[in-house]
Design an enzyme around this catalytic site. Structure first.
Site, short mmCIF file in Angstrom:
data_model
loop_
_atom_site.label_atom_id
_atom_site.label_comp_id
_atom_site.label_asym_id
_atom_site.label_seq_id
_atom_site.Cartn_x
_atom_site.Cartn_y
_atom_site.Cartn_z
N HIS A 1 -2.67 9.45 -2.00
CA HIS A 1 -2.78 8.16 -2.52
C HIS A 1 -2.91 8.14 -4.10
CE1 HIS A 1 -3.61 5.24 0.97
NE2 HIS A 1 -3.43 6.48 1.24
N GLU B 1 0.95 -1.33 -0.09
CA GLU B 1 -0.02 -0.02 -0.17
C GLU B 1 0.92 1.08 -0.14
OE1 GLU B 1 -2.81 0.63 3.23
OE2 GLU B 1 -3.76 2.15 2.18
N LYS C 1 -7.44 -15.65 15.83
CA LYS C 1 -7.69 -15.22 14.64
C LYS C 1 -9.33 -14.81 14.23
CE LYS C 1 -3.65 -17.82 13.43
NZ LYS C 1 -3.19 -18.75 12.55
N ASP D 1 2.44 -14.19 12.58
CA ASP D 1 1.56 -14.98 11.84
C ASP D 1 0.29 -14.17 11.29
OD1 ASP D 1 -0.72 -16.33 11.31
OD2 ASP D 1 -0.42 -17.93 12.93
C1 LIG Z 1 1.97 10.99 2.17
C2 LIG Z 1 2.10 12.11 3.24
C3 LIG Z 1 2.86 11.57 4.41
C4 LIG Z 1 2.34 13.47 2.67
O1 LIG Z 1 2.43 14.42 3.50
P1 LIG Z 1 3.21 15.81 3.68
O2 LIG Z 1 3.11 16.51 4.82
O3 LIG Z 1 3.02 16.49 2.28
O4 LIG Z 1 4.74 15.51 3.43
P2 LIG Z 1 5.96 16.33 3.38
O5 LIG Z 1 6.59 16.47 2.04
O6 LIG Z 1 5.86 17.61 3.99
O7 LIG Z 1 7.03 15.49 4.42
C5 LIG Z 1 6.67 15.68 5.83
C6 LIG Z 1 7.51 14.10 6.14
O8 LIG Z 1 6.67 12.86 5.72
C7 LIG Z 1 7.63 11.83 5.31
N1 LIG Z 1 7.36 11.63 3.90
C8 LIG Z 1 6.74 12.49 3.03
N2 LIG Z 1 6.51 11.84 1.94
C9 LIG Z 1 7.56 10.84 1.91
C10 LIG Z 1 8.05 9.61 0.91
N3 LIG Z 1 7.34 9.64 -0.42
N4 LIG Z 1 8.55 8.56 1.42
C11 LIG Z 1 9.09 8.48 2.69
N5 LIG Z 1 8.71 9.69 3.43
C12 LIG Z 1 8.12 10.41 3.24
C13 LIG Z 1 9.01 12.34 5.69
O9 LIG Z 1 9.11 11.74 6.93
C14 LIG Z 1 8.89 13.64 5.48
O10 LIG Z 1 9.97 14.35 6.02
P3 LIG Z 1 11.35 14.68 5.28
O11 LIG Z 1 12.03 13.31 5.08
O12 LIG Z 1 10.91 15.63 4.23
O13 LIG Z 1 12.30 15.54 6.26
C15 LIG Z 1 0.66 12.52 3.76
O14 LIG Z 1 -0.32 13.16 2.69
C16 LIG Z 1 0.09 11.37 4.32
O15 LIG Z 1 0.35 10.93 5.41
N6 LIG Z 1 -1.04 10.62 3.62
C17 LIG Z 1 -2.01 9.71 4.33
C18 LIG Z 1 -1.46 8.39 3.85
C19 LIG Z 1 -1.88 7.30 4.72
O16 LIG Z 1 -1.80 7.36 5.89
N7 LIG Z 1 -2.17 6.25 4.23
C20 LIG Z 1 -2.73 5.07 4.97
C21 LIG Z 1 -3.61 4.41 4.59
S1 LIG Z 1 -5.20 4.99 4.33
C22 LIG Z 1 -6.09 3.27 4.65
O17 LIG Z 1 -5.57 2.28 4.27
C23 LIG Z 1 -7.16 3.43 5.80
C24 LIG Z 1 -8.25 4.18 5.85
C25 LIG Z 1 -8.08 5.36 5.48
O18 LIG Z 1 -9.16 3.38 4.84
C26 LIG Z 1 -8.80 3.88 7.12
C27 LIG Z 1 -9.82 4.94 7.62
O19 LIG Z 1 -11.09 4.71 7.38
O20 LIG Z 1 -9.42 6.13 8.13
N1 LIG Z 2 -0.95 -24.90 17.14
C1 LIG Z 2 -1.67 -23.77 16.88
O1 LIG Z 2 -2.97 -24.30 17.35
C2 LIG Z 2 -1.52 -22.59 16.24
C3 LIG Z 2 -0.35 -22.66 15.94
N2 LIG Z 2 0.34 -21.34 15.20
C4 LIG Z 2 1.57 -21.45 14.53
O2 LIG Z 2 2.40 -21.53 15.66
C5 LIG Z 2 3.76 -21.05 15.49
C6 LIG Z 2 4.32 -20.59 16.74
O3 LIG Z 2 4.29 -21.05 17.68
P1 LIG Z 2 5.14 -20.94 18.75
O4 LIG Z 2 4.77 -21.81 20.01
O5 LIG Z 2 5.19 -19.54 19.27
O6 LIG Z 2 6.52 -21.44 18.36
P2 LIG Z 2 7.33 -22.66 18.08
O7 LIG Z 2 6.18 -23.78 17.88
O8 LIG Z 2 8.54 -22.40 17.20
O9 LIG Z 2 7.87 -22.85 19.68
C7 LIG Z 2 8.78 -22.03 20.11
C8 LIG Z 2 10.02 -23.00 20.14
O10 LIG Z 2 11.16 -21.95 20.65
C9 LIG Z 2 11.88 -22.55 21.60
N3 LIG Z 2 12.50 -21.43 22.34
C10 LIG Z 2 13.74 -20.99 22.51
N4 LIG Z 2 14.08 -20.14 23.16
C11 LIG Z 2 13.00 -19.40 23.43
C12 LIG Z 2 12.63 -18.49 24.25
N5 LIG Z 2 13.35 -17.49 24.68
N6 LIG Z 2 11.28 -18.17 24.56
C13 LIG Z 2 10.16 -18.99 24.11
N7 LIG Z 2 10.57 -20.14 23.49
C14 LIG Z 2 12.04 -20.50 23.07
C15 LIG Z 2 10.62 -23.29 22.76
O11 LIG Z 2 11.27 -24.27 23.53
P3 LIG Z 2 10.36 -25.23 24.13
O12 LIG Z 2 10.08 -26.61 23.16
O13 LIG Z 2 11.14 -25.54 25.38
O14 LIG Z 2 9.00 -24.69 24.59
C16 LIG Z 2 9.76 -23.77 21.45
O15 LIG Z 2 10.65 -25.11 20.95
C17 LIG Z 2 3.44 -20.21 14.37
O16 LIG Z 2 4.16 -20.74 13.14
C18 LIG Z 2 1.93 -19.98 14.19
O17 LIG Z 2 1.91 -19.78 12.72
C19 LIG Z 2 -0.45 -20.30 14.87
C20 LIG Z 2 -1.84 -20.35 15.68
C21 LIG Z 2 -2.40 -21.61 16.21
#
Ligand SMILES: CC(C)(COP(=O)([O-])OP(=O)([O-])OC[C@H]1O[C@@H](n2cnc3c(N)ncnc32)[C@H](O)[C@@H]1OP(=O)([O-])[O-])[C@@H](O)C(=O)NCCC(=O)NCCSC(=O)C[C@@](C)(O)CC(=O)[O-]
Ligand SMILES: NC(=O)C1=CN([C@@H]2O[C@H](COP(=O)(O)OP(=O)(O)OC[C@H]3O[C@@H](n4cnc5c(N)ncnc54)[C@H](OP(=O)(O)O)[C@@H]3O)[C@@H](O)[C@H]2O)C=CC1
Length: 675
Positions: A620, A316, A448, A524
């Site tokens: 956008h 996006e 989920k 995940d």
């Molecule tokens: C696009 C901006 C940021 C411009 O905004 P602007 O104020 O015109 O930007 P600017 O040119 O003055 O720059 C300000 C700073 O923004 C950053 N920046 C600015 N442009 C860039 C770029 N190209 N690449 C990387 N960074 C950028 C950068 O940090 C920059 O600082 P600088 O680097 O110049 O010192 C602004 O218009 C904006 O934020 N738009 C909104 C976009 C957005 O948030 N989209 C998210 C998706 S929306 C959605 O999916 C969800 C929705 C909307 O449906 C949820 C809902 O229902 O509300």
């Molecule tokens: N089974 C299910 O119902 C579901 C599974 N998943 C999936 O499960 C996976 C994640 O499961 P998750 O249990 O997190 O990971 P893992 O199954 O990979 O288990 C973690 C492993 O890391 C070991 N480990 C080593 N160091 C650490 C530490 N510092 N802290 C914790 N564990 C450590 C654990 O040891 P030890 O064996 O001693 O515990 C374990 O063997 C993802 O792939 C996800 O998509 C997602 C949703 C549901």
């Protein structure tokens, strides 16, 4: 008055039951070895008046335990005497009492509750029983947690393991042998350019005159001899070999090449330069390659005074730019403060009973701390890291849902919690023979699916982040004022979300940031459902500044396990200095949660500013719509289709024959004329 008895001071059944309750208590407190340890023995041999001194003389932890033990001392004394006067019991009982197998201890308690102590030979019966328990529990192999799941007791059978190893060795040797006598002529489509050629070759091999019979090929494959890729294609097409068997026969890279040929995938999905060993039996099955997703980086984001760069994988456009803008403002404001205030991964099995009364019994049973302790012990025996925090039990008719909540170290923990639950439920099934296990996940977890229980109680990491922006920063970076943003936030995030009935959705676009970081760091992705639940507040302070907070109760994340082990994803975690296990388990996951919350805050404030300024569409259109001529052929096809349709419609309109007399025009008759 306490004294050492040569004869049992008490053969009172209740005292003995009490004593064994004590042994359970010791096990639960991790101090089971207290039996036989000097302070305990001292207690058995001293007078009560000196007991207080002995308590003081012991180390603090032991002291605590021994204090609890005091009410049980008469019973302990009785057992001591019993052990002294009975050699068999003496040999066995220390094991029982010091056993880490608390289940045996519970059995002992049950035994004593049901034993008939009025019978002459009750001591003999007890001895017999002790030996039996000792054999069953003490001699049993301890369970050793392994890295992967599904490694239960069967794996400890060394004889069967060694026979498997022998078989494998033989197969490998045979493979080597067959390589020498029959050079490999299989398809090789590791390079895109060779794809078509490889397919041709595969076809030729399949149809070549004198090709080996299917039976021969199948026989070789089944006995672990080398077959060619072309031959595997024949087996696959006949349904003899399954696509998932390929890795076993060919190794990861070649298996993927064959699968790609089988699906006729062409070169659209990349597959080269990827280390599939991390994927196989861990992250994906039937692998044919990988989907590249662009990764951007935002930052420095100042979180808890530490600057971090945050990777975001997204398609996006404008999202990274927007979050970047938020990060810049946060840095100018002195940084975001972020705190994990709770954690706990959940899994909730559902069981049924013949009636509601028995369901209630289970709930009451679980409410008894000793019982909970045993369940916890079973749970934790499956992992080095999992720690059960509580079990929330709800009854619904004759059903019981048990929501296990556990600390899972640096793992997101779903496999871990499921594994622990499974062990606890096996134990409960023994305790409640009439209980029927319906499903290890009863959807009361909730994984989920959007759910109020997660939103209210939390799941995974619960985190809150805040930042205060001065009027000047809001004006400079966001080209608006704190009041305008705060007003818009009330209307959109509170009233709008409430009218729409959003669950955990009083935010602007938390899911955007969460999903991008999830994809980049191998979380995940399906858990974005709850993980993106977020309450965003934007208020004007008394000083006219803009206070922004995000509260995210269910960040289901980890830095070990799952997709975090894949090298690119791991690199993204390294960028934030939280890859893999932390020295103190759980610290990396906590750090990641704090960073994610900080980044969400950056995204929230920036999008709200864009909405206030009516910049959303323009930004956008600039950053989120391709300027390339992407679908020329498709557009031409659509235009041609439309033209043909119009022509057809035109042809279908009946043409008037000019020689035909003109039809008489029907006069419009007004109603009033008829009347
Ligand atoms: C696009 C901006 C940021 C411009 O905004 P602007 O104020 O015109 O930007 P600017 O040119 O003055 O720059 C300000 C700073 O923004 C950053 N920046 C600015 N442009 C860039 C770029 N190209 N690449 C990387 N960074 C950028 C950068 O940090 C920059 O600082 P600088 O680097 O110049 O010192 C602004 O218009 C904006 O934020 N738009 C909104 C976009 C957005 O948030 N989209 C998210 C998706 S929306 C959605 O999916 C969800 C929705 C909307 O449906 C949820 C809902 O229902 O509300
Ligand atoms: N089974 C299910 O119902 C579901 C599974 N998943 C999936 O499960 C996976 C994640 O499961 P998750 O249990 O997190 O990971 P893992 O199954 O990979 O288990 C973690 C492993 O890391 C070991 N480990 C080593 N160091 C650490 C530490 N510092 N802290 C914790 N564990 C450590 C654990 O040891 P030890 O064996 O001693 O515990 C374990 O063997 C993802 O792939 C996800 O998509 C997602 C949703 C549901």
């Amino acid at each position: 008055m306490l004294r050492v008895c040569k004869e049992p001071a008490s053969t009172n059944k209740n005292d003995l039951v009490a004593f064994f309750s004590l042994s359970i208590l010791f096990v639960l407190t991790g101090n089971a070895l207290l039996w036989g340890s000097p302070p305990f023995e001292r207690f058995l041999g001293i007078e009560e008046s000196r007991a207080a001194d002995a308590v003081q003389a012991t180390p603090p932890f032991t002291r605590r335990v021994t204090r609890w033990a005091r009410p049980f001392l008469p019973a302990a004394s009785a057992l001591y005497a019993l052990v002294e006067s009975s050699p068999a019991a003496a040999a066995v009982s220390p094991h029982i009492i010091t056993m880490t197998k608390v289940r045996a201890s519970i059995e002992l308690r049950k035994y004593l509750e049901n034993a008939d102590l009025t019978e002459d030979d009750w001591i003999g019966a007890l001895e017999y029983w002790l030996v039996d328990v000792w054999v069953r529990y003490y001699l049993r192999e301890p369970r050793t947690p392994k890295f992967s799941v599904g490694d239960e007791e069967e794996a400890t059978d060394s004889s069967s393991t060694s026979s498997v190893i022998t078989e494998i060795t033989e197969v490998v040797e045979e493979k080597e042998e067959s390589k020498e006598i029959r050079p490999e002529v299989g398809i090789q489509c590791n390079l895109d350019a060779e794809f078509a050629e490889a397919q041709q070759l595969a076809k030729k091999q399949e149809l070549a005159p004198g090709a080996r019979t299917l039976d021969d090929v199948e026989g070789d494959w089944r006995t672990g001899r080398r077959i060619t890729a072309g031959e595997s294609m024949r087996l696959l097409k006949q349904g003899i070999m399954k696509l998932r068997d390929l890795e076993g026969a060919f190794g990861n890279d070649e298996a993927i090449s064959i699968r790609r040929t089988f699906y006729n995938l062409g070169s659209g999905i990349p597959f080269k330069d990827y280390d599939y060993k991390y994927v196989v039996e861990s992250c994906c099955e039937n692998v044919v390659g990988y989907i590249p997703v662009p990764v951007g980086v935002v930052g420095p984001l100042l979180v808890n005074h530490v600057p971090v760069f945050v990777p975001m994988a997204t398609t996006e456009g404008a999202l990274v730019a927007s979050t970047m803008r938020g990060c810049k403002a946060i840095e100018m404001a002195g940084g975001v403060k972020s705190y994990v205030y709770d954690n706990g991964m959940t899994r909730a099995p559902v069981v049924s009973f013949p009636c509601a009364g028995e369901a209630v019994c289970l709930k009451r049973w679980m409410d008894i701390p000793e019982n909970y302790g045993v369940v916890k012990r079973e749970f934790e025996s499956t992992s080095r890291f999992a720690q059960l925090k509580r079990v929330e039990v709800i009854v619904d008719g004759c059903l019981v849902f048990l929501r296990f909540v556990a600390f899972t170290g640096d793992a997101m923990g779903m496999n871990m919690v499921s594994k622990g639950c499974s062990a606890s439920m096996r134990f409960l099934a023994e305790e409640f023979p009439r209980m029927k296990m319906l499903s290890l996940s009863g959807n009361y977890c909730v994984d989920k699916k959007p759910a109020a229980i997660n939103w209210i109680n939390g799941r995974g990491q619960s985190v809150v982040a805040e930042c205060v922006f001065s009027d000047a920063i809001v004006k400079k970076i966001f080209k608006t004022s704190p009041k305008e943003i705060a007003d818009a936030s009330t209307v959109k995030l509170q009233i709008g979300s409430s009218r729409a009935g959003c669950l955990g959705g009083s935010n602007a676009h938390s899911a955007n940031i969460v999903s991008a970081i999830f994809i980049a760091t191998g979380q995940d992705a399906a858990q974005v459902v709850s993980s993106s639940m977020c309450s965003t507040q934007m208020n004007v302070t008394e000083e006219g500044q803009l206070y922004v907070s995000v509260t995210m109760p269910c960040l289901e994340i980890g830095t070990v396990g799952g997709g975090t082990i894949l090298p690119p994803q791991k690199t993204c975690l390294k960028l934030m200095d939280c890859a893999g296990p932390a020295t103190v388990p759980g610290e990396h996951t906590k750090k990641l949660a704090e960073i994610i919350a900080g980044t969400v805050l950056a995204g929230e404030i920036s999008l709200m500013a864009a909405l206030v300024n009516d910049d959303l569409v323009s930004s956008h259109m600039k950053l989120n719509r391709s300027k390339l001529d992407l679908y020329p052929a498709e557009e031409e096809k659509t235009r041609t289709k439309q033209r043909m349709l119009l022509e057809k419609l035109a042809n279908d309109i009946p043409q008037r024959d000019p020689s035909e007399p003109k039809q008489k025009r029907i006069e419009r008759v007004e109603c009033s004329n008829i009347l």
